[in-house]
Scaffold this active site. Structure first.
Site, PDB file in Angstrom:
ATOM      1  N   HIS A   1       3.656   7.996   9.863  1.00 61.31           N
ATOM      2  CA  HIS A   1       4.948   7.814   9.191  1.00 61.31           C
ATOM      3  C   HIS A   1       6.117   8.324  10.058  1.00 61.31           C
ATOM      4  O   HIS A   1       7.089   8.862   9.535  1.00 61.31           O
ATOM      5  CB  HIS A   1       4.970   8.427   7.796  1.00 61.31           C
TER       6      HIS A   1
ATOM      7  N   GLU B   1       0.828  -1.207   0.000  1.00 64.21           N
ATOM      8  CA  GLU B   1       0.000   0.000   0.000  1.00 64.21           C
ATOM      9  C   GLU B   1       0.856   1.248   0.000  1.00 64.21           C
ATOM     10  O   GLU B   1       0.557   2.245  -0.674  1.00 64.21           O
ATOM     11  CB  GLU B   1      -0.930   0.004   1.227  1.00 64.21           C
ATOM     12  N   GLU B   2       1.935   1.211   0.779  1.00 67.37           N
ATOM     13  CA  GLU B   2       2.752   2.414   0.984  1.00 67.37           C
ATOM     14  C   GLU B   2       3.495   2.846  -0.285  1.00 67.37           C
ATOM     15  O   GLU B   2       4.045   3.941  -0.339  1.00 67.37           O
ATOM     16  CB  GLU B   2       3.739   2.198   2.137  1.00 67.37           C
TER      17      GLU B   2
HETATM   18 CO    CO Z   1       0.987   5.027   5.390  1.00 65.05          CO
HETATM   19 ZN    ZN Z   2      -1.746   3.250   5.746  1.00 65.11          ZN
END
Ligand code: CO
Ligand code: ZN
Length: 333
Positions: free
Chosen positions: A304, A195-196
């Site tokens: 993050h 996803e990242e």
């Molecule tokens: Co993220």
């Molecule tokens: Zn996420």
């Protein structure tokens, strides 16, 4: 749930290297779902329930991967240069620690001479110091991947760790799959990969699942810290129902259905408009001929960073909201 969360966040899985997280989720869900399979991109696809006359195939997606780094060069003195896997912010990086997946070697992130205290240099000015005195002490090769290293902390109501984005979504999805008993739907719980780096796992998973409705479970930012960017989401005010983010506009019918469901179940909730970033819901929405989607977000401070913070009440209420929504037929109008 706290012990499950601790185990999930302390497992490492940067994008593309989610196998340890997947193995843990598989072990924890054993015997609790009707089927489990892994697709070519490494997504773990679990299913529960059968689609009845007024039921849908509902895809829920929470990503297993976390941000990390990858070694690009090792110099003669053993300092490792690196680049990011996903959205690594330089301001959250120097002074942190990473752990390499292959060998478990831990390193400190150092920085070249930098006199200007009011600016942050880019990652290209940083390096990883594994404590080596010579090149041969470094058990790292070019292409080796590392995750940020920071233990879980239970602050009582609030929980802190690296990788809350999105292991907290993984924990919520696991709990939903476990607790779901009667549903008119075929509920497909996808623990997604990559996803990242651009919701890649969810892209192929959504194509394969071919859902009637999609819901991502991910973290979102908050506006409740000193001098934060204005945002009407706070820790502890309940799950956030996403209206829009930087890459996706939720189907307004799905937003209305979620809001009505939260009200009916008497659960706290808040509405989310996020100006940047996106989730797996973007990929689900645009698969095949298109899918109505929404997203239940868990508010998270310091996203993050190695110390992402969530509220335990929000986590539990997210589980309750999803169970309430999925236990009844869905009317989109
Ligand atoms: Co993220
Ligand atoms: Zn996420």
């Amino acid at each position: 749930m706290k012990e499950i969360i601790r185990q999930l966040v302390e497992t490492t899985g940067p994008s593309g290297y989610e196998s340890d997280v997947r193995a843990l989720v598989k072990k924890m869900l054993k015997g609790q779902v009707d089927s489990m399979k892994v697709d070519a991109l490494g997504n773990l696809i679990t299913r529960k329930g059968k689609k009845s006359k007024d039921g849908l195939t509902v895809m829920l997606s929470a990503h297993m991967d976390e941000i990390g780094i990858i070694a690009t060069h090792i110099d003669d003195n053993g300092f490792v240069r690196f680049t990011s896997v996903g959205g690594v912010f330089p301001r959250n990086t120097a002074g942190g620690r990473v752990r390499f997946l292959k060998t478990g070697q831990v390193g400190v992130i150092g920085m070249e001479s930098h006199k200007n205290q009011s600016s942050v240099p880019g990652l290209e000015k940083m390096y990883i110091d594994v404590g080596a005195s010579k090149r041969s002490d470094v058990k790292v090769s070019v292409g080796d991947v590392a995750a940020f290293d920071r233990p879980f902390e239970d602050l009582g109501t609030r929980l802190v760790s690296k990788a809350m984005d999105d292991r907290i979504g993984v924990a919520v999805l696991m709990e939903v799959m476990k607790q779901l008993k009667t549903t008119p739907h075929e509920v497909v719980g996808v623990f997604s990969t990559q996803e990242e780096v651009g919701t890649r796992g969810a892209t192929t998973a959504a194509y394969g699942v071919d859902p009637d409705l999609g819901i991502a479970l991910d973290v979102t930012l908050t506006g409740d810290t000193p001098n934060a960017d204005t945002m009407a989401v706070s820790l502890g005010n309940g799950p956030a129902i996403k209206v829009k983010d930087g890459g996706m506009i939720s189907d307004p019918r799905v937003v209305a259905w979620m809001e009505a469901g939260a009200k009916r179940a008497r659960l706290p909730y808040q509405m989310e408009v996020l100006t940047g970033g996106t989730t797996d819901a973007r990929s689900i929405q645009m698969t095949r001929a298109g899918v109505p989607v929404g997203c239940v977000s868990i508010p998270c401070r310091y996203v993050h960073s190695p110390s992402e913070m969530v509220d335990y009440g929000d986590v539990q209420n997210s589980v309750k909201l999803l169970l309430a929504l999925l236990s009844k037929p869905v009317q989109l109008r």
